[in-house]
Design a protein around this motif. Structure first.
Motif, mmCIF file in Angstrom:
data_model
loop_
_atom_site.group_PDB
_atom_site.id
_atom_site.type_symbol
_atom_site.label_atom_id
_atom_site.label_comp_id
_atom_site.label_asym_id
_atom_site.label_seq_id
_atom_site.Cartn_x
_atom_site.Cartn_y
_atom_site.Cartn_z
ATOM 1 N N LYS A 1 -6.669 3.148 -8.834
ATOM 2 C CA LYS A 1 -5.202 2.560 -9.147
ATOM 3 C C LYS A 1 -4.951 2.479 -10.902
ATOM 4 O O LYS A 1 -3.901 2.852 -11.233
ATOM 5 N N SER B 1 2.036 2.396 -12.144
ATOM 6 C CA SER B 1 2.375 1.786 -11.134
ATOM 7 C C SER B 1 3.496 2.176 -10.459
ATOM 8 O O SER B 1 3.581 2.073 -9.045
ATOM 9 N N LEU C 1 2.696 4.820 -7.349
ATOM 10 C CA LEU C 1 1.788 4.585 -6.475
ATOM 11 C C LEU C 1 2.517 4.719 -4.985
ATOM 12 O O LEU C 1 1.545 5.034 -4.001
ATOM 13 N N LYS C 2 3.622 4.715 -4.943
ATOM 14 C CA LYS C 2 4.230 4.837 -3.462
ATOM 15 C C LYS C 2 5.074 6.179 -3.671
ATOM 16 O O LYS C 2 6.242 6.127 -2.936
ATOM 17 N N THR D 1 0.765 2.514 1.785
ATOM 18 C CA THR D 1 0.191 2.023 0.395
ATOM 19 C C THR D 1 -0.951 2.877 -0.030
ATOM 20 O O THR D 1 -1.505 3.972 0.724
ATOM 21 N N PHE D 2 -1.280 2.864 -1.192
ATOM 22 C CA PHE D 2 -2.062 3.954 -2.080
ATOM 23 C C PHE D 2 -3.410 3.413 -1.247
ATOM 24 O O PHE D 2 -4.322 4.568 -1.079
#
Length: 504
Positions: free
Chosen positions: A419, A424, A427-428, A436-437
């Motif tokens: 991550k 950020s 991530l989706k 989720t990741f």
């Protein structure tokens, strides 16, 4: 051992066979859509309630115990046993999985519809896809003919297509990418198969209808609608009478791209309504008002399209999983919560009118089925250590009991490091965005890569087995060697009786 609310069926199985055809279900007749209802040829409403026959003509890892994908499981056993012996085992497992005794039990519980998932591989070989194999029809015909004897409608559900219609293991592609939407040839092959199926089953009143694609997941949404239009035209050219059951996009949960003013004729639109509170995850169903509101809002969102379009509501899959008292000392208390969740969902379906439903699922090795293989059977004695290892490693999302140890030691540190390299806000970005990741990584690493390695490990358990031993293992799935989950079945039967009383 089975709990006090579960019955070993060895003595009871023969009594189901004494059930007379008309004792529960009236004779099947051609069904059609009439406004918001499904009706028979006499115009009487028919509410379809039953279960999915997963694990038979479309195998799934948590249902029969292997890891990974069906085609890998079959190939691994062929390496260990030889092709002839492996084919024998799978043929016998399929034979025992659903017999007349199962149909008699099913009808005796008040159910009138069996959803039958099947894999395209039973009808098509990838190296010779133009030829539709007769052996596939023989497998389906056997189920349909058994159901006909007990007046059980059948929904034919194409659960796995070339390239995979979604990113999950049950589309049997071996990938986390739905290539079906990227290659026109894959889409054409599925149309070709449905033309053959529609020609074969045209005018058969036992068939409730055709479910052309299970849980599609098209990232662009538009390709699914275009394929549904093609499939409807192709099927209607061969069979103008049977209903279609069309799943929403993104695993039958998203109808936002479906035009309300352009529904297809004689078509039922289907959602799937799993609640994560019924799985071994942090939030468990406690019956709070907040949770009840959450359940209703979730179902309302899924069926909003059907209500606005004025078509029947159908829930094609739903249901919690259950904990095993052999491995979980809190299983009884946890399962009571799962049964309470089940009852609340049934109450919601009644509140939304005459919702037809098909619970997932009829038979398995103990997670979710109305019927499951006896823990003391030869098959379960052979694979139990492997299944328990899968559970510890978290290889099957649906077969997980407690993966916290390997999560804390291996996956959480690994995922957190991954991550750090990704902005950020991205991530989706990957579809489905509701995942989720962490879940995306889990699917690739655990449910594809690690599961493939462990598929070979499971296959080694079968090394040196004779035909007689393979027959004994396969026969573990026969009803007389199974256990009925009585509390679950009682709850479902009571709901089916309410519907029957309203429509008679």
């Amino acid at each position: 051992m089975p709990s006090v609310t579960e019955t070993i069926t060895a003595k009871a199985a023969s009594s189901y066979l004494s059930l007379q055809n008309g004792d529960v279900n009236p004779p099947c007749s051609m069904l059609r859509v009439s406004g918001t209802k499904i009706v028979n040829t006499a115009g009487q409403q028919v509410v379809l309630k039953g279960a999915g026959l997963g694990g038979m003509l479309n195998m799934e890892n948590f249902i029969t115990g292997y890891s990974g994908h069906e085609f890998e499981h079959r190939a691994a056993l062929a390496e260990v046993l030889g092709q002839e012996q492996a084919d024998f085992f799978f043929d016998r497992l399929i034979h025992h999985f659903f017999t007349e005794a199962d149909a008699a039990l099913f009808a005796s519980l008040g159910f009138n519809c069996l959803r039958v998932p099947f894999n395209y591989r039973h009808f098509m070989d990838d190296d010779n896809p133009d030829v539709i194999k007769q052996s596939g029809f023989e497998l389906l015909d056997r189920i349909v003919n058994i159901c006909a004897k007990y007046n059980i409608y059948v929904v034919l559900d194409l659960h796995a297509v070339p390239g995979g219609q979604n990113q999950d293991w049950h589309s049997d592609s071996g990938l986390n990418r739905a290539l079906f939407w990227e290659f026109r040839d894959f889409q054409d092959r599925a149309i070709q198969l449905w033309e053959a199926l529609a020609s074969h089953y045209a005018s058969n009143p036992v068939i409730a209808g055709y479910n052309p694609l299970n849980e599609p997941a098209d990232p662009k949404h538009t390709r699914l609608l275009a394929w549904y239009d093609r499939a409807e035209n192709a099927i209607r050219a061969k069979d103008p009478d049977h209903m279609l059951f069309l799943d929403g996009n993104t695993y039958a949960m998203d109808f936002r791209a479906f035009p309300v003013d352009k529904t297809l004729p004689n078509t039922v639109y289907s959602c799937h309504d799993y609640s994560m509170m019924g799985f071994p995850l942090p939030e468990q169903y406690e019956g709070t008002e907040e949770q009840k509101t959450k359940l209703r809002a979730s179902f309302k969102r899924k069926v909003d399209y059907m209500q606005k379009a004025g078509v029947p509501i159908r829930n094609g899959e739903w249901g919690p999983v259950y904990q095993d008292p052999r491995t979980d000392t809190n299983a009884a208390a946890t399962n009571e919560k799962r049964f309470s969740l089940l009852k609340e969902q049934l109450q919601i379906y009644r509140e939304f009118g005459d919702v037809s439903w098909s619970i997932w699922l009829y038979k398995d090795i103990g997670y979710q089925g109305m019927v499951y293989v006896n823990p003391d059977s030869p098959y379960m004695k052979l694979i139990r250590p492997f299944v328990e290892k899968k559970q510890r490693l978290g290889l099957d999302f649906w077969g997980v009991v407690d993966k916290s140890e390997i999560d804390n030691v291996v996956y959480k540190p690994f995922i957190e490091k991954l991550k750090e390299s990704i902005p950020s806000h991205l991530l989706k970005r990957k579809y489905p965005k509701i995942w989720t990741f962490d879940r995306q990584v889990e699917r690739v690493v655990r449910e594809i890569l690690m599961s493939e390695y462990h598929a070979w490990e499971m296959a080694e358990l079968f090394a040196g087995k004779t035909k007689e031993e393979l027959e004994e293992l396969a026969a573990s799935f026969a009803l007389e060697n199974c256990v009925t989950r009585d509390q679950l079945n009682k709850i479902l039967t009571e709901d089916a009786e309410i519907s029957r009383a309203k429509t008679q």
